[in-house]
Design an enzyme around this catalytic site. Sequence first.
Site, mmCIF file in Angstrom:
data_model
loop_
_atom_site.group_PDB
_atom_site.id
_atom_site.type_symbol
_atom_site.label_atom_id
_atom_site.label_comp_id
_atom_site.label_asym_id
_atom_site.label_seq_id
_atom_site.Cartn_x
_atom_site.Cartn_y
_atom_site.Cartn_z
ATOM 1 N N GLY A 126 0.741 -1.143 -0.070
ATOM 2 C CA GLY A 126 0.039 0.072 0.066
ATOM 3 C C GLY A 126 0.815 1.179 0.000
ATOM 4 C CG LEU A 127 3.962 1.535 1.805
ATOM 5 C CD1 LEU A 127 5.335 1.235 2.622
ATOM 6 C CD2 LEU A 127 3.120 2.539 2.889
ATOM 7 N N GLY A 128 2.449 2.400 -2.675
ATOM 8 C CA GLY A 128 2.926 2.811 -4.107
ATOM 9 C C GLY A 128 4.158 2.344 -4.698
ATOM 10 C CB SER A 129 6.115 -0.673 -4.482
ATOM 11 O OG SER A 129 5.180 -1.579 -4.287
ATOM 12 C CG ASP B 41 -0.504 4.922 -5.502
ATOM 13 O OD1 ASP B 41 -1.444 5.806 -4.744
ATOM 14 O OD2 ASP B 41 -0.532 3.927 -5.398
HETATM 15 O O1 PMV Z 1 -1.899 0.428 -4.665
HETATM 16 P P1 PMV Z 1 -2.057 1.136 -3.396
HETATM 17 O O2 PMV Z 1 -2.346 0.254 -2.236
HETATM 18 O O3 PMV Z 1 -0.651 2.025 -3.078
HETATM 19 O O4 PMV Z 1 -3.064 2.220 -3.326
HETATM 20 C C1 PMV Z 1 -3.750 2.810 -4.187
HETATM 21 C C2 PMV Z 1 -4.836 3.877 -3.951
HETATM 22 C C3 PMV Z 1 -6.328 3.295 -4.369
HETATM 23 O O5 PMV Z 1 -7.122 4.672 -3.960
HETATM 24 C C4 PMV Z 1 -6.734 2.158 -3.471
HETATM 25 C C5 PMV Z 1 -6.415 3.422 -5.808
HETATM 26 C C6 PMV Z 1 -6.039 4.381 -6.645
HETATM 27 O O6 PMV Z 1 -5.549 4.209 -7.870
HETATM 28 O O7 PMV Z 1 -6.143 5.518 -6.282
#
Ligand code: PMV
Length: 295
Positions: free
Chosen positions: A86-89, A133
């Site tokens: 969830g850190l946008g890797s 992201d």
């Molecule tokens: O993929 P992540 O966990 O880094 O987060 C994406 C963020 C969301 O809002 C869930 C999806 C998006 O495209 O904005």
Amino acid sequence: MYVGEGFGKIILFGEHFVVHGKPAIAAGISNRVRVKIKHSKKNEIITDYPVNPKLSISAIKAVEKAMKTKEKFKVYFDGNLPTSGGLGSSAAFCVALARAISHYQAKSLTSEEINSIAFEGEKVFHGNPSGVDNTAATYGGALLFRKGEKHFKRIKLGKPLHLVVANTGKIGKTKKLVSSVKQRKEKFPQLLDSIFDSANKLVFRALIALKVGDLKKVGELMDINHGLLSSIGVSSEKNEELIHLFRHYGALGAKITGAGGGGSCIALAKNSTHANQICKKVKHYGFEGFCTKVD
Ligand code: PMV
């Protein structure tokens, strides 16, 4: 070898809601992805990270296509940003790759160009990304973002944020979670509309609290944001366990950051010493974590 980097990010407010046109507040963090490329006969990814090679090669191709190059590369991928957390890797990877290829081509691209190229790669990973992201991965800093708007707004924080970022140990699948939110929205349109409206209002309240440095209010709003995320079905047992631990150890607020379903959670601490204390405590319970400062 040509090198490029992309920032990791945390979403402070508004993940998921941002996919449906609501605003979000994100911030780049100092943990980042580094990509080195070498010209080659075919595209290849070389990394110790647990990546999906097929998907990564498709994203590399999408970035190459957006950069109008027919060249192929051996792509070495490392850095200090945990993946699938969830850190946008994935976005940071696309930004780093676009930067490395632009160095190879001896082209100096603007950040706006790098961002829109990275968005093409991000689509391969996430299907229907909002673009938050790749924007945070390109520019860093704290920013207010809305899907489809050409320009985001930089946020000047009244006080720095001392945060703890911890991983649930469970991989969050962004694409699947984004589509499950869409399904829930279609099943209960009126109910979900009011939740989405609250998320919208919450971001503007948070923006004011961040600007004036009212950390207590920022924390409270993070807690409310987490409640909204739970109601759209993206929390999990591990997320709840971690968030309750954060709160138990005095966090001003805590929430999922990113897609959820596992992945990472963040806690707002009172100061850097407090952040270190919270981090130590959650590590004691078996969660991986680190402290970061957004200012
Ligand atoms: O993929 P992540 O966990 O880094 O987060 C994406 C963020 C969301 O809002 C869930 C999806 C998006 O495209 O904005």
